[in-house]
Design a protein around this motif. Structure first.
Motif, PDB file in Angstrom:
ATOM      1  N   ALA A 476       0.832  -1.206   0.000  1.00  0.00           N
ATOM      2  CA  ALA A 476       0.000   0.000   0.000  1.00  0.00           C
ATOM      3  C   ALA A 476       0.863   1.252   0.000  1.00  0.00           C
ATOM      4  N   SER A 477       1.954   1.217   0.764  1.00  0.00           N
ATOM      5  CA  SER A 477       2.866   2.370   0.809  1.00  0.00           C
ATOM      6  C   SER A 477       3.458   2.648  -0.568  1.00  0.00           C
ATOM      7  N   LYS A 478       3.832   1.571  -1.277  1.00  0.00           N
ATOM      8  CA  LYS A 478       4.383   1.738  -2.628  1.00  0.00           C
ATOM      9  C   LYS A 478       3.350   2.359  -3.564  1.00  0.00           C
ATOM     10  N   LYS A 479       2.092   1.904  -3.455  1.00  0.00           N
ATOM     11  CA  LYS A 479       1.030   2.448  -4.306  1.00  0.00           C
ATOM     12  C   LYS A 479       0.743   3.899  -3.939  1.00  0.00           C
ATOM     13  N   ILE A 480       0.823   4.212  -2.649  1.00  0.00           N
ATOM     14  CA  ILE A 480       0.617   5.599  -2.213  1.00  0.00           C
ATOM     15  C   ILE A 480       1.658   6.513  -2.845  1.00  0.00           C
ATOM     16  N   TYR A 496      -3.920   5.216   2.452  1.00  0.00           N
ATOM     17  CA  TYR A 496      -3.211   5.608   3.681  1.00  0.00           C
ATOM     18  C   TYR A 496      -4.066   5.325   4.910  1.00  0.00           C
ATOM     19  N   ASN A 497      -5.339   5.648   4.818  1.00  0.00           N
ATOM     20  CA  ASN A 497      -6.237   5.442   5.956  1.00  0.00           C
ATOM     21  C   ASN A 497      -6.687   3.988   6.079  1.00  0.00           C
ATOM     22  N   TYR A 521      -7.580  17.244   8.201  1.00  0.00           N
ATOM     23  CA  TYR A 521      -6.614  18.033   8.960  1.00  0.00           C
ATOM     24  C   TYR A 521      -6.025  17.267  10.154  1.00  0.00           C
ATOM     25  N   ALA A 522      -6.806  16.385  10.745  1.00  0.00           N
ATOM     26  CA  ALA A 522      -6.314  15.636  11.902  1.00  0.00           C
ATOM     27  C   ALA A 522      -5.132  14.744  11.512  1.00  0.00           C
ATOM     28  N   GLU A 523      -5.239  14.044  10.367  1.00  0.00           N
ATOM     29  CA  GLU A 523      -4.141  13.192   9.901  1.00  0.00           C
ATOM     30  C   GLU A 523      -2.950  14.033   9.467  1.00  0.00           C
TER      31      GLU A 523
END
Length: 743
Positions: A476-480, A496-497, A521-523
């Motif tokens: 998922a990180s790579k796709k992000i 990400y979420n 904004y929180a993230e």
């Protein structure tokens, strides 16, 4: 060893060389000689004539007296004399100089005679000794002993020494064939007696060093070290360069190594043999012993160093000692020295069909497995395949097949589709085995490399079941990162979420801006919090700036004010003006806090100074306008309404019109500046207005005209107001005002 040498002054001297330094130092002089020692040499300088000769060890026991051949001797005689007479003369007669034999009670014997009275030539002895040699070469040692005994029982045979020597050799082989420290399978007394007979009967035999070695070896094996030393010392002193001398010292080292206190001495003996022998096999044996001892003491690097010498220099030695070499290979593999283990087994496999089938089977399995463990998966893959092809019924087929399936995951395969198919085969075949997880992870890696993220996310359930969710997060990180590069914030934030993924520091700023763009904004604030203690001050300042922006969106006004102060201080230290625009958030925060009017106005003025004609000032001025209206401060209203109108003209926008103009007109009216108010009001008639707004403007125009005594003009504005189609309260006010004028 003593010899006559000629000095530079052409005078003959005697020089005797010893294995050790001559101690104590000798300095003697007599009528015939000057004698002195120097290191390991003794120098004898004659004053007159001299003769150098050797002495046999024991003329009484010797059955054969040979000529004074030049060999190392323990006893030498130097005779000095004045008369010019030779005490020892050599015959100058031509011919063969035979040894003189003195057998006990020997009688003249010719043998059988033929009819002519001539000796009959019997060749059976020669044939017999040949059979003994053949049996020895065939490793039939008991047969050697039997044949030797048969030959020795015959009278007057010509091969007594050979028969006894082969018998001794065979007994030696039998004694240690089980690898035990103590001899077995022979009579040790007979062994020693036989060796002593060979020494006594054949003192000048070329086999003399070999027999001495057997004697010393037996005594060392029996634990009689001093007795063994007696014979090994003779070898060392009289036959120093002979290979059997070195072998004897190997056996000595083997024995004394068992004594904990003498282990250092034993290791040194091995090294002395290794570095002083010219025989490659003996050197290899010494190096093997050293390696063995170091491995026993877990000194792996030293053990590796010495056996590597053997492997590199003497491959035939390994092939003559297969079991020993294989044992070393397994030890080095266990110590993770796979390179040497593989090299050893490779040498042994060079024997081909000479290897026992089971040994060959084991070696082929091990070399493949060790290549596998060493990380050379491609070599292992090829060897596993070759094993299954050559050993369809081999002892290790199950193991090899299992390893082959595993190594499939690691081999280099350019065809990704084929590799994925191989992995799917493993996944279907080993669902309940540990390899399943490895195969699953390998598939995830390939899918990531190929960018097949849809297929990757379909594996979520399987990865969770295998406690390998982190690999899904990695994907998922790579796709992000891919989405961030493509500015696809929606997809990046969803992944990400959804997968609680992380991104590298290089992409954190991009992710932050995406989160701000989608109003998460929180993230976004969580990312800024990761950098509160950044050691690089410029980086820390940047993330403080981002944090302030985020707090502003979250209406954390006090945080904005405090962070703003810190940012301004650090900016001053770092001499940068890149973050001066925080003045807008600070002004907004002070406005929202409602208790810091002066602070708010101060920040507005700073913004006006720092960012003159910046479009953002319009929104800031509108806040001041609202503040002024609440405070009924008409002068402040006029000031900032005019600024908003001017900025709108600069940027060619009318977002705040006509409301800001109406605020200006009403403030001027309250300040009784009717002419200015009317002038501003009439300007509005030339912009696009709603019917209600136009009615409002016309009403104000009429009202302001009345204030400056222009009743007719006022009447005209009220009439135009009534003509507007859309009914409104302003129309009604206009009608009422018109009625009053007409009344």
């Amino acid at each position: 060893m003593c010899e006559i040498r000629m000095r530079d002054d052409f005078k003959d001297i005697v020089t005797c060389t010893f294995n050790k330094r001559v101690t104590p130092e000798i300095i003697q002089t007599n009528e015939f000689f000057d004698i002195h020692s120097m290191n390991n040499k003794l120098v004898i300088v004659p004053n007159y004539q001299m003769t150098l000769s050797t002495l046999q060890k024991n003329f009484v026991r010797a059955k054969v007296i040979s000529s004074d051949i030049v060999k190392p001797r323990r006893h030498w005689v130097v005779v000095g004399y004045k008369a010019n007479t030779k005490l020892f003369k050599k015959s100058n007669k031509d011919g063969i100089n035979f040894d003189i034999s003195f057998p006990e009670k020997a009688l003249p014997f010719v043998g059988s005679l033929d009819l002519n009275g001539l000796p009959v030539m019997i060749k059976s002895d020669a044939r017999h000794i040949t059979r003994i040699k053949e049996a020895f070469e065939e490793l039939k040692f008991n047969k050697v002993i039997q044949l030797a005994d048969n030959l020795l029982s015959e009278e007057n045979n010509s091969f007594i020494e050979e028969a006894k020597l082969y018998k001794l050799r065979a007994m030696d082989k039998i004694a240690w064939q089980n690898g035990d420290d103590k001899p077995s399978g022979i009579n040790t007394d007979e062994y020693r007696e036989l060796a002593h007979e060979l020494i006594d009967e054949n003192p000048s035999s070329g086999n003399f060093p070999e027999v001495l070695m057997y004697l010393s070896k037996m005594y060392y094996k029996l634990g009689r070290v001093s007795k063994g030393d007696e014979f090994s010392n003779i070898l060392n002193e009289e036959f120093y360069d002979n290979p059997y001398s070195k072998i004897a010292f190997l056996h000595k080292a083997d024995r004394i190594y068992k004594n904990q206190k003498r282990r250092a001495e034993a290791l040194q003996l091995y090294k002395d043999v290794l570095y002083n022998t010219k025989n490659l096999d003996i050197a290899s044996k010494a190096a093997s012993r050293l390696s063995e001892k170091y491995l026993e003491n877990e000194e792996i690097e030293k053990g590796y160093e010495f056996y590597k010498k053997v492997v590199d220099a003497n491959e035939p030695y390994l092939q003559k000692n297969v079991k020993e070499a294989y044992n070393f290979a397994k030890q080095f593999a266990q110590a993770k020295k796979y390179d040497l283990a593989i090299q050893i087994v490779g040498s042994l496999l060079g024997l081909g069909d000479k290897l026992h089938k089971n040994m060959s089977d084991d070696l082929r399995k091990d070399i493949a497995y060790w290549y596998d463990l060493s990380g050379n998966k491609d070599a292992a893959y090829g060897l596993y395949k070759q094993y299954l092809q050559d050993y369809k019924l081999g002892n290790h087929v199950g193991f090899i097949q299992s390893r082959l399936d595993k190594v499939v995951l690691d081999i280099k395969e350019s065809n990704i589709t084929k590799k994925l198919d191989n992995i799917d085969t493993v996944l279907s075949k080993y669902q309940d085995e540990p390899i399943y997880k490895s195969a699953l992870i390998e598939k995830v890696k390939l899918l990531i490399v190929e960018g097949k993220y849809d297929a990757l996310f379909k594996l979520e359930e399987a990865l969770i079941a295998q406690d390998a969710y982190k690999f899904l997060q990695y994907g998922a990180s790579k796709k992000i990162l891919q989405d961030l590069e493509g500015d696809d914030c929606k997809s990046a934030i969803r992944l990400y979420n959804e997968y609680n993924a992380t991104v590298s520091k290089a992409y954190e700023a991009k992710l932050y801006h995406c989160l701000m763009r989608v109003a998460d904004y929180a993230e976004a604030l969580k990312i800024t919090n990761l950098h509160q203690e950044d050691k690089v001050l410029l980086d820390r300042l940047k993330w403080m700036y981002y944090a302030l922006k985020t707090h502003s969106k979250l209406d954390n006004n006090k945080k904005v004010v405090l962070l703003g102060e810190d940012i301004e201080k650090l900016s001053k230290v770092l001499k940068t003006s890149s973050y001066d625009d925080i003045v807008y958030e600070k002004a907004d925060a002070y406005y929202n806090l409602q208790a810091y009017d002066e602070m708010m106005l101060r920040e507005v003025k700073r913004a006006e100074t720092l960012f003159q004609n910046d479009i953002r000032n319009i929104d800031l001025f509108s806040k001041v306008l609202r503040y002024a209206k609440n405070k009924k401060n008409d002068l402040l209203i006029v000031n900032y309404a005019q600024k908003i109108i001017a900025l709108q003209m600069v940027h060619k926008i009318d977002d705040y019109s006509p409301n800001v103009e109406l605020d200006l007109i009403n403030a001027l009216k309250r300040l009784k500046q009717f002419d200015k108010a009317l002038k501003e009001d009439l300007k509005l008639l030339y912009i696009k207005l709603t019917d209600s707004q136009r009615a409002n403007v016309l009403y104000l125009a009429g009202e302001l005209s009345l204030k400056i005594d222009k009743a007719e003009e006022a009447k005209g504005f009220f009439i135009k107001c009534g003509e507007i189609v859309e009914d409104s309260s302003w129309q009604r006010l206009c009608a009422q005002s018109l009625q009053l004028l007409e009344d």
